[in-house]
Design a protein around this motif. Structure first.
Motif, PDB file in Angstrom:
ATOM      1  N   ALA A  94      57.764  29.692  60.565  1.00  0.00           N
ATOM      2  CA  ALA A  94      56.749  30.574  59.985  1.00  0.00           C
ATOM      3  C   ALA A  94      56.656  30.408  58.470  1.00  0.00           C
ATOM      4  CB  ALA A  94      57.082  32.031  60.323  1.00  0.00           C
ATOM      5  N   SER A  95      57.504  29.549  57.893  1.00  0.00           N
ATOM      6  CA  SER A  95      57.633  29.487  56.433  1.00  0.00           C
ATOM      7  C   SER A  95      56.489  28.769  55.741  1.00  0.00           C
ATOM      8  CB  SER A  95      58.957  28.801  56.065  1.00  0.00           C
ATOM      9  OG  SER A  95      58.897  27.414  56.415  1.00  0.00           O
ATOM     10  N   GLY A  96      55.637  28.111  56.490  1.00  0.00           N
ATOM     11  CA  GLY A  96      54.545  27.369  55.860  1.00  0.00           C
ATOM     12  C   GLY A  96      53.631  26.801  56.917  1.00  0.00           C
ATOM     13  N   PRO A  97      52.662  26.016  56.476  1.00  0.00           N
ATOM     14  CA  PRO A  97      51.683  25.517  57.430  1.00  0.00           C
ATOM     15  C   PRO A  97      52.258  24.483  58.400  1.00  0.00           C
ATOM     16  CG  PRO A  97      51.216  24.705  55.222  1.00  0.00           C
ATOM     17  CD  PRO A  97      52.343  25.679  55.087  1.00  0.00           C
ATOM     18  N   ILE A  98      51.695  24.533  59.586  1.00  0.00           N
ATOM     19  CA  ILE A  98      52.007  23.586  60.669  1.00  0.00           C
ATOM     20  C   ILE A  98      50.732  22.806  60.946  1.00  0.00           C
ATOM     21  CG2 ILE A  98      52.325  23.554  63.199  1.00  0.00           C
ATOM     22  CD1 ILE A  98      54.196  25.947  62.858  1.00  0.00           C
ATOM     23  N   THR A 115      49.186  28.538  59.565  1.00  0.00           N
ATOM     24  CA  THR A 115      50.494  29.149  59.360  1.00  0.00           C
ATOM     25  C   THR A 115      50.674  30.138  60.498  1.00  0.00           C
ATOM     26  OG1 THR A 115      50.304  28.840  56.981  1.00  0.00           O
ATOM     27  CG2 THR A 115      51.935  30.444  57.750  1.00  0.00           C
ATOM     28  N   ALA A 116      51.653  29.869  61.343  1.00  0.00           N
ATOM     29  CA  ALA A 116      51.815  30.658  62.571  1.00  0.00           C
ATOM     30  C   ALA A 116      52.553  31.959  62.284  1.00  0.00           C
ATOM     31  CB  ALA A 116      52.572  29.840  63.608  1.00  0.00           C
ATOM     32  N   SER A 117      52.192  33.025  63.001  1.00  0.00           N
ATOM     33  CA  SER A 117      52.922  34.291  62.878  1.00  0.00           C
ATOM     34  C   SER A 117      54.247  34.180  63.637  1.00  0.00           C
ATOM     35  CB  SER A 117      52.085  35.426  63.470  1.00  0.00           C
ATOM     36  OG  SER A 117      52.022  35.288  64.875  1.00  0.00           O
ATOM     37  N   LYS A 118      55.186  35.042  63.265  1.00  0.00           N
ATOM     38  CA  LYS A 118      56.473  35.047  63.980  1.00  0.00           C
ATOM     39  C   LYS A 118      56.268  35.383  65.453  1.00  0.00           C
ATOM     40  CE  LYS A 118      59.307  35.739  59.945  1.00  0.00           C
ATOM     41  NZ  LYS A 118      60.480  36.359  59.315  1.00  0.00           N
TER      42      LYS A 118
END
Ligand code: GDP
Ligand code: MG
Length: 161
Positions: free
Chosen positions: A77-81, A50-53
């Motif tokens: 950023a809303s969930g996992p990538i 999950t990436a930070s903004k």
């Protein structure tokens, strides 16, 4: 002397491909990976995060003046990538062709976005748009020791002549 430099294509070319949070939520990770595997490209790095903004603002730095930028960062950023590096001949350009157009409504059937998405703001996948972007994005998302430089005799013999 006025001849242009021939385009140098390498079987070691790499691109950054990511399944965005909507693609993960919708259970499309496997299908997206399968398309690159079936084409004959080699997976050399993969992780879910999950990436930070802040991380995403650097990734999308070229778009920061666009009106959709804050919404894009919130979405990403809303969930996992699922972040990946794929390797092979012409993989940057071919990866873009396989993804389809930015707007899924303009994407041909048979492309990932054309088969699985409808709106630009939920287009389920990312792919680097040039070799230079790919190199920048791979370095932004992966540490060098997370990328696996391995020989694949089957691909070498049966995907390439
Ligand atoms: P890409 O390289 O095909 O992903 O497209 P861009 O680099 O131009 O834009 C990056 C991402 O921003 C796209 O994949 C979309 O998720 C999003 N995006 C681009 N244009 C728009 C837009 O007009 N509206 C919205 N909501 N999102 C957009
Ligand atoms: Mg782009």
């Amino acid at each position: 002397d006025s001849c242009p430099e021939p385009v140098k294509m390498s079987v070691n070319e790499r691109t950054f491909i990511a399944v965005k949070p909507d693609g993960v939520h919708r259970g499309l990770v496997g299908k997206i990976i399968a398309r690159f595997e079936e084409r004959g490209y080699k997976l050399v790095a993969l992780k879910q995060l999950t990436a930070s903004k802040g991380h995403l603002e650097v990734h999308y730095q070229d778009l920061k003046e666009k009106p959709f930028f804050p919404g894009l960062i919130d979405y990403m950023a809303s969930g996992p990538i699922v972040a990946m590096v794929w390797q092979g001949l012409d993989v940057v350009k071919q990866g873009r062709v396989m993804l389809g157009a930015t707007n899924p409504l303009a994407s041909a059937p048979g492309t990932i976005r054309g088969d699985f998405a409808i709106q630009t703001g939920r287009n389920i996948c990312h792919g680097s748009d040039s070799v230079d972007s790919a190199n920048r994005e791979i370095a932004h998302w992966f540490k060098p020791d997370e990328i696996n430089d391995y020989a694949s005799p089957f691909i070498n013999s049966w995907v390439y002549e």
